[in-house]
Design a protein around this motif. Structure first.
Motif, PDB file in Angstrom:
ATOM      1  N   ILE A 259       0.836  -1.203   0.000  1.00  0.00           N
ATOM      2  CA  ILE A 259       0.000   0.000   0.000  1.00  0.00           C
ATOM      3  C   ILE A 259       0.871   1.255   0.000  1.00  0.00           C
ATOM      4  N   GLY A 260       2.168   1.099   0.013  1.00  0.00           N
ATOM      5  CA  GLY A 260       3.068   2.243   0.091  1.00  0.00           C
ATOM      6  C   GLY A 260       3.855   2.463  -1.178  1.00  0.00           C
ATOM      7  N   ASP A 261       5.163   2.592  -1.011  1.00  0.00           N
ATOM      8  CA  ASP A 261       6.061   2.891  -2.128  1.00  0.00           C
ATOM      9  C   ASP A 261       6.269   1.717  -3.074  1.00  0.00           C
ATOM     10  N   VAL A 262       6.008   0.507  -2.593  1.00  0.00           N
ATOM     11  CA  VAL A 262       6.154  -0.686  -3.432  1.00  0.00           C
ATOM     12  C   VAL A 262       4.814  -1.417  -3.437  1.00  0.00           C
TER      13      VAL A 262
ATOM     14  N   VAL B 127       3.578  -7.546 -11.967  1.00  0.00           N
ATOM     15  CA  VAL B 127       3.651  -6.099 -12.116  1.00  0.00           C
ATOM     16  C   VAL B 127       4.129  -5.503 -10.790  1.00  0.00           C
ATOM     17  N   MET B 128       5.170  -4.670 -10.873  1.00  0.00           N
ATOM     18  CA  MET B 128       5.708  -3.990  -9.697  1.00  0.00           C
ATOM     19  C   MET B 128       5.611  -2.490  -9.937  1.00  0.00           C
ATOM     20  N   VAL B 129       5.030  -1.781  -8.979  1.00  0.00           N
ATOM     21  CA  VAL B 129       4.958  -0.328  -9.053  1.00  0.00           C
ATOM     22  C   VAL B 129       5.835   0.213  -7.932  1.00  0.00           C
ATOM     23  N   LEU B 130       6.878   0.952  -8.311  1.00  0.00           N
ATOM     24  CA  LEU B 130       7.827   1.517  -7.354  1.00  0.00           C
ATOM     25  C   LEU B 130       7.679   3.030  -7.380  1.00  0.00           C
TER      26      LEU B 130
ATOM     27  N   SER C 252      10.339  10.140  -8.794  1.00  0.00           N
ATOM     28  CA  SER C 252       9.589   9.531  -9.887  1.00  0.00           C
ATOM     29  C   SER C 252       9.012   8.187  -9.463  1.00  0.00           C
ATOM     30  N   SER C 253       8.248   7.605 -10.352  1.00  0.00           N
ATOM     31  CA  SER C 253       7.661   6.282 -10.143  1.00  0.00           C
ATOM     32  C   SER C 253       7.978   5.418 -11.345  1.00  0.00           C
ATOM     33  N   ALA C 254       7.891   4.114 -11.145  1.00  0.00           N
ATOM     34  CA  ALA C 254       8.154   3.193 -12.251  1.00  0.00           C
ATOM     35  C   ALA C 254       7.170   2.033 -12.193  1.00  0.00           C
ATOM     36  N   LEU C 255       6.707   1.612 -13.358  1.00  0.00           N
ATOM     37  CA  LEU C 255       5.891   0.421 -13.487  1.00  0.00           C
ATOM     38  C   LEU C 255       6.761  -0.608 -14.205  1.00  0.00           C
ATOM     39  N   LEU C 256       7.046  -1.708 -13.509  1.00  0.00           N
ATOM     40  CA  LEU C 256       7.948  -2.739 -14.039  1.00  0.00           C
ATOM     41  C   LEU C 256       7.218  -4.052 -14.203  1.00  0.00           C
ATOM     42  N   LEU C 257       7.588  -4.783 -15.240  1.00  0.00           N
ATOM     43  CA  LEU C 257       7.098  -6.149 -15.442  1.00  0.00           C
ATOM     44  C   LEU C 257       8.264  -7.089 -15.171  1.00  0.00           C
ATOM     45  N   ALA C 258       8.034  -8.057 -14.286  1.00  0.00           N
ATOM     46  CA  ALA C 258       9.085  -9.012 -13.918  1.00  0.00           C
ATOM     47  C   ALA C 258       8.643 -10.421 -14.319  1.00  0.00           C
TER      48      ALA C 258
END
Length: 156
Positions: free
Chosen positions: A83-86, A100-103, A108-114
């Motif tokens: 619910i926070g930064d990750v 899907v990882m949202v950092l 800034s923010s990043a949406l990553l696919l792992a």
């Protein structure tokens, strides 16, 4: 969660008290263009509740380290977590092979696919190293009294 720049990525490693899994993440840019990132998942028995994700935007570039709870990654494989930064979302119907990882950082923010297979492989290695539920045995709290009595700068 924390983010630290400046490390270099290592290859796949397993050693006493450590396991690491290189992977390739996909950064979903605001323009929608995917960008591939060299990355490494790392687990240290001395920090048993945490996992580290090191990302390198370009070869030779500074590595950014994200640190978050191992349980967050485990839970994220099967349901929404964080619910926070990750925040982590399980593989979806449209893409069953990626987590899907949202950092979210200060700047800034990043949406990553792992790749799910890489994450599962990494978590299995971490589980072999420190089984879930036994993390407290790896904290080294038994050394705390002697560490506190040691003069500053003295080596154990």
């Amino acid at each position: 969660m924390s983010s630290q720049p400046g490390r270099r990525l290592l290859g796949r490693r397993r050693g006493r008290g450590r396991c690491a899994r290189p992977t390739v993440l996909t950064l979903v840019a605001p323009s929608g263009e995917p960008v591939t990132l060299a990355a490494q998942l790392c687990y240290l028995a001395a920090d048993p509740y945490a996992v580290h994700l090191d990302c390198e935007a370009a070869p030779g570039a500074a590595v950014v380290r994200w640190t978050f709870a191992r349980e967050l990654l485990v839970t994220g494989l099967r349901e929404r977590a964080g619910i926070g930064d990750v925040r982590i979302f399980p593989p979806g119907v449209g893409d069953p092979e990626h987590l899907v990882m949202v950092l979210c950082g200060v700047e800034s923010s990043a949406l990553l696919l792992a790749p799910v297979a890489d994450v599962e492989d990494f978590l299995a290695a971490a589980e072999r190293l420190v089984p879930t539920g036994s993390e407290h045995r790896h904290l080294g709290v038994d050394r705390l009294p002697s560490d506190l009595r040691r003069p500053p700068g003295a080596r154990p």
